[in-house]
Design an enzyme around this catalytic site. Structure first.
Site, PDB file in Angstrom:
ATOM      1  N   ARG A 124     -25.352 -51.599  19.929  1.00 54.04           N
ATOM      2  CA  ARG A 124     -26.708 -51.032  20.083  1.00 54.04           C
ATOM      3  C   ARG A 124     -26.780 -49.873  21.073  1.00 54.04           C
ATOM      4  O   ARG A 124     -27.836 -49.587  21.637  1.00 54.04           O
ATOM      5  CB  ARG A 124     -27.713 -52.110  20.481  1.00 54.04           C
ATOM      6  CG  ARG A 124     -27.844 -53.195  19.448  1.00 54.04           C
ATOM      7  CD  ARG A 124     -29.220 -53.816  19.453  1.00 54.04           C
ATOM      8  NE  ARG A 124     -29.361 -54.733  18.355  1.00 54.04           N
ATOM      9  CZ  ARG A 124     -28.925 -55.995  18.361  1.00 54.04           C
ATOM     10  NH1 ARG A 124     -28.353 -56.485  19.440  1.00 54.04           N
ATOM     11  NH2 ARG A 124     -29.065 -56.754  17.309  1.00 54.04           N
ATOM     12  N   LYS A 146     -27.873 -34.508  18.828  1.00 52.18           N
ATOM     13  CA  LYS A 146     -27.945 -34.807  17.390  1.00 52.18           C
ATOM     14  C   LYS A 146     -26.588 -35.327  16.942  1.00 52.18           C
ATOM     15  O   LYS A 146     -25.561 -34.693  17.194  1.00 52.18           O
ATOM     16  CB  LYS A 146     -28.257 -33.537  16.593  1.00 52.18           C
ATOM     17  CG  LYS A 146     -29.719 -33.209  16.489  1.00 52.18           C
ATOM     18  CD  LYS A 146     -29.879 -32.153  15.401  1.00 52.18           C
ATOM     19  CE  LYS A 146     -31.225 -31.517  15.408  1.00 52.18           C
ATOM     20  NZ  LYS A 146     -31.319 -30.430  14.426  1.00 52.18           N
ATOM     21  N   GLU A 188     -22.593 -18.434  15.575  1.00 52.63           N
ATOM     22  CA  GLU A 188     -23.620 -19.219  16.282  1.00 52.63           C
ATOM     23  C   GLU A 188     -23.923 -18.604  17.654  1.00 52.63           C
ATOM     24  O   GLU A 188     -25.041 -18.711  18.149  1.00 52.63           O
ATOM     25  CB  GLU A 188     -23.177 -20.677  16.439  1.00 52.63           C
ATOM     26  CG  GLU A 188     -22.806 -21.383  15.127  1.00 52.63           C
ATOM     27  CD  GLU A 188     -24.017 -21.902  14.329  1.00 52.63           C
ATOM     28  OE1 GLU A 188     -25.168 -21.713  14.769  1.00 52.63           O
ATOM     29  OE2 GLU A 188     -23.775 -22.497  13.255  1.00 52.63           O
ATOM     30  N   LYS A 230     -29.656 -23.277  24.670  1.00 53.72           N
ATOM     31  CA  LYS A 230     -29.823 -24.529  23.924  1.00 53.72           C
ATOM     32  C   LYS A 230     -30.431 -25.605  24.823  1.00 53.72           C
ATOM     33  O   LYS A 230     -31.309 -26.362  24.393  1.00 53.72           O
ATOM     34  CB  LYS A 230     -28.489 -24.998  23.329  1.00 53.72           C
ATOM     35  CG  LYS A 230     -28.652 -26.332  22.599  1.00 53.72           C
ATOM     36  CD  LYS A 230     -28.031 -26.401  21.247  1.00 53.72           C
ATOM     37  CE  LYS A 230     -28.458 -27.669  20.510  1.00 53.72           C
ATOM     38  NZ  LYS A 230     -27.625 -27.993  19.375  1.00 53.72           N
ATOM     39  N   GLU A 240     -36.947 -31.806  17.782  1.00 53.71           N
ATOM     40  CA  GLU A 240     -37.149 -30.704  16.835  1.00 53.71           C
ATOM     41  C   GLU A 240     -38.505 -30.750  16.133  1.00 53.71           C
ATOM     42  O   GLU A 240     -38.593 -30.683  14.913  1.00 53.71           O
ATOM     43  CB  GLU A 240     -36.007 -30.678  15.806  1.00 53.71           C
ATOM     44  CG  GLU A 240     -35.891 -29.326  15.125  1.00 53.71           C
ATOM     45  CD  GLU A 240     -34.661 -29.210  14.210  1.00 53.71           C
ATOM     46  OE1 GLU A 240     -33.547 -29.396  14.708  1.00 53.71           O
ATOM     47  OE2 GLU A 240     -34.852 -28.927  13.032  1.00 53.71           O
ATOM     48  N   ARG A 244     -37.215 -26.118  18.970  1.00 49.71           N
ATOM     49  CA  ARG A 244     -35.790 -26.348  18.701  1.00 49.71           C
ATOM     50  C   ARG A 244     -35.406 -25.886  17.296  1.00 49.71           C
ATOM     51  O   ARG A 244     -34.256 -25.539  17.034  1.00 49.71           O
ATOM     52  CB  ARG A 244     -35.455 -27.836  18.906  1.00 49.71           C
ATOM     53  CG  ARG A 244     -33.972 -28.137  18.768  1.00 49.71           C
ATOM     54  CD  ARG A 244     -33.610 -29.544  19.207  1.00 49.71           C
ATOM     55  NE  ARG A 244     -32.189 -29.776  18.982  1.00 49.71           N
ATOM     56  CZ  ARG A 244     -31.529 -30.847  19.367  1.00 49.71           C
ATOM     57  NH1 ARG A 244     -32.149 -31.818  20.018  1.00 49.71           N
ATOM     58  NH2 ARG A 244     -30.234 -30.972  19.118  1.00 49.71           N
ATOM     59  N   ASN A 248     -32.340 -22.992  13.786  1.00 42.41           N
ATOM     60  CA  ASN A 248     -31.991 -22.964  12.366  1.00 42.41           C
ATOM     61  C   ASN A 248     -32.055 -21.562  11.768  1.00 42.41           C
ATOM     62  O   ASN A 248     -32.024 -21.423  10.547  1.00 42.41           O
ATOM     63  CB  ASN A 248     -32.920 -23.904  11.579  1.00 42.41           C
ATOM     64  CG  ASN A 248     -32.759 -25.338  12.027  1.00 42.41           C
ATOM     65  OD1 ASN A 248     -31.648 -25.759  12.344  1.00 42.41           O
ATOM     66  ND2 ASN A 248     -33.858 -26.077  12.090  1.00 42.41           N
ATOM     67  N   HIS A 251     -30.165 -20.765   8.688  1.00 44.54           N
ATOM     68  CA  HIS A 251     -29.581 -22.009   8.177  1.00 44.54           C
ATOM     69  C   HIS A 251     -30.150 -22.448   6.834  1.00 44.54           C
ATOM     70  O   HIS A 251     -29.474 -23.145   6.089  1.00 44.54           O
ATOM     71  CB  HIS A 251     -29.728 -23.127   9.217  1.00 44.54           C
ATOM     72  CG  HIS A 251     -28.711 -23.021  10.323  1.00 44.54           C
ATOM     73  ND1 HIS A 251     -28.603 -21.912  11.132  1.00 44.54           N
ATOM     74  CD2 HIS A 251     -27.734 -23.873  10.736  1.00 44.54           C
ATOM     75  CE1 HIS A 251     -27.626 -22.103  11.998  1.00 44.54           C
ATOM     76  NE2 HIS A 251     -27.078 -23.265  11.780  1.00 44.54           N
ATOM     77  N   HIS A 255     -27.383 -23.297   4.273  1.00 41.89           N
ATOM     78  CA  HIS A 255     -27.207 -24.610   3.639  1.00 41.89           C
ATOM     79  C   HIS A 255     -27.203 -24.487   2.123  1.00 41.89           C
ATOM     80  O   HIS A 255     -26.466 -25.207   1.439  1.00 41.89           O
ATOM     81  CB  HIS A 255     -28.290 -25.581   4.111  1.00 41.89           C
ATOM     82  CG  HIS A 255     -28.085 -26.017   5.529  1.00 41.89           C
ATOM     83  ND1 HIS A 255     -29.112 -26.460   6.341  1.00 41.89           N
ATOM     84  CD2 HIS A 255     -26.971 -26.052   6.290  1.00 41.89           C
ATOM     85  CE1 HIS A 255     -28.617 -26.759   7.526  1.00 41.89           C
ATOM     86  NE2 HIS A 255     -27.326 -26.518   7.531  1.00 41.89           N
ATOM     87  N   HIS A 269     -19.113 -23.215   7.764  1.00 44.35           N
ATOM     88  CA  HIS A 269     -20.530 -23.245   8.116  1.00 44.35           C
ATOM     89  C   HIS A 269     -20.964 -21.952   8.824  1.00 44.35           C
ATOM     90  O   HIS A 269     -21.948 -21.317   8.440  1.00 44.35           O
ATOM     91  CB  HIS A 269     -20.807 -24.481   8.981  1.00 44.35           C
ATOM     92  CG  HIS A 269     -22.198 -24.558   9.491  1.00 44.35           C
ATOM     93  ND1 HIS A 269     -23.277 -24.758   8.667  1.00 44.35           N
ATOM     94  CD2 HIS A 269     -22.702 -24.438  10.749  1.00 44.35           C
ATOM     95  CE1 HIS A 269     -24.381 -24.776   9.388  1.00 44.35           C
ATOM     96  NE2 HIS A 269     -24.058 -24.585  10.657  1.00 44.35           N
TER      97      HIS A 269
END
Ligand SMILES: NC(=O)c1ccc[n+]([C@@H]2O[C@H](COP(=O)([O-])OP(=O)(O)OC[C@H]3O[C@@H](n4cnc5c(N)ncnc54)[C@H](O)[C@@H]3O)[C@@H](O)[C@H]2O)c1
Length: 371
Positions: A124, A146, A188, A230, A240, A244, A248, A251, A255, A269
């Protein structure tokens, strides 16, 4: 000059430091020890890192008197799967991981995302430390908590928010990173300039060659600038809900490109992000939001480093605007049925919009395909 600098991610009782510098892998033990306080450590890494840098990390843990086990996984995006998550969790349990243990993610974004997810669910939730070893992981994935794996329905659709206790970004380990991976991470880096820091972008225009060729001071300054940006976005908007999401930029397009090319070797990527950022600028210019000279400047800089900037750079692939649009509509950034785009008013001036008319996106894609 000290061999590293320190930033703080301000998240109340879950705040943590990011150390950026050289020799941080060799000194990891003494940085980890006060944070983890005598915990037994499970280092999760991939076989490339195991061959190149694990011995250095293990030596530093030994020197700090930290007991550890290393779990070595195969490299590559395929490792971010339920199958490997299960194998990792079973292995950690077989090694008698307990609540007073901690996980150290030692690798690129793949290892960070998978080991972070394992850390958030085993018993947990356990403490974990990120030691990112790719440029992408140092400037992006290791900061912000994340975690995730991919499923057959898409990338990063299963995961959690689980903040690390410490991030050690050692720019020296980047010396063994293949050039293509380094460049993909550089996209990035550029992203941070384009989102909210025109000065950083201008600095990168003058320093990219030195950064790519391995200048330690330039690399450190770039990683620091990105981590500071960041850290601020994460502190303002951990889950987000707003700011935040500016991360993207490019992105939504990226994607779609990755989904269409099957997340294969055609585009890494960061390469897809480079193309996606140019498209986000082009879309903004088409909507009369952004000056055309900024679009040209972004494309020129990315191309000068060797990054792709257009769909035409996929040798021989036949693209379909409607298929790319379909992928966008299925992206997890869709809100209430509307595709969220990060648009720009110029370099360093990004904002979020769910008001984009998909007919404008289709027109852009059609002309990009025809180019
Ligand atoms: N969690 C987040 O916020 C976040 C953000 C951006 C991206 N990501 C995820 O990050 C992943 C991509 O990460 P990545 O680009 O770091 O890829 P990666 O982890 O697959 O690493 C790329 C390759 O470089 C090798 N490598 C790593 N460090 C090395 C080094 N120092 N020397 C030599 N080889 C080295 C790896 O073994 C691998 O083969 C994607 O899965 C993406 O979804 C997550």
């Amino acid at each position: 000059m000290t061999s590293h600098e320190r930033l703080r991610v301000a998240l109340g009782d879950r705040s943590y430091d990011i150390l950026v510098g050289s020799d941080l892998v060799a000194e990891a033990g003494r940085h980890v020890a006060p944070v983890l306080g005598g915990k037994r450590v499970f280092v999760v890494t991939d076989s490339n890192l195991a061959e190149l840098h694990l011995a250095t990390l293990e030596r530093s843990l030994d020197e700090a008197g930290i007991a550890y086990e290393a779990v070595v996984l195969p490299p590559g995006e395929q490792t971010k799967s339920f199958e490997h998550l299960e194998a990792l969790v079973e292995r950690l349990l077989a090694l008698k991981i307990e609540r007073r243990s901690a996980i150290v993610a030692f690798g690129g974004g793949v290892i960070g995302d998978l080991a972070g997810l394992a850390a958030s669910i085993v018993l947990r939730g356990l403490d974990f430390v990120q030691i990112p070893t790719t440029l992408l992981a140092q400037v992006d994935s290791s900061v912000g908590g994340k975690t995730g794996i991919n499923t057959r329905h898409g990338k990063n659709l299963v995961g959690s928010f689980h903040q690390p206790r410490l991030v050690l970004a050692d720019t020296e380990v980047l010396s063994t990173l293949p050039r293509r991976e380094l460049l993909a991470g550089y996209a990035e880096v550029v992203k941070y300039g384009l989102i909210g820091d025109a000065e950083l972008f201008a600095w990168l225009e003058g320093h990219a060659t030195r950064l790519i060729e391995g200048d330690a001071d330039v690399r450190r300054r770039a990683v620091l600038a990105c981590c500071a940006a960041k850290a601020a976005l994460v502190a303002a908007d951990e889950r987000e809900a707003g700011a935040r999401a500016l991360l993207n930029l490019g992105h939504t397009f990226a994607h779609a490109i990755e989904a269409e090319t099957g997340y294969g070797d055609e585009f890494l990527h960061g390469e897809a992000v480079a193309i996606g950022m140019v498209m986000a600028f082009e879309l903004s210019a088409r909507l009369d939001l952004c000056p055309a000279e900024d679009v040209a400047r972004v494309r020129r800089h990315l191309a000068a480093t060797g990054l792709p900037t257009g769909l035409d750079e996929a040798g021989g692939r036949v693209w379909s605007a409607s298929r790319l649009l379909d992928h966008m509509a299925r992206d997890k950034k869709v809100r209430d049925g509307r595709v969220a785009f990060v648009l720009v008013r110029g370099i360093g001036q990004a904002f979020l919009s769910t008001e984009v008319d998909l007919a404008d996106v289709e027109a852009l894609l059609t002309s990009a395909i025809a180019a």
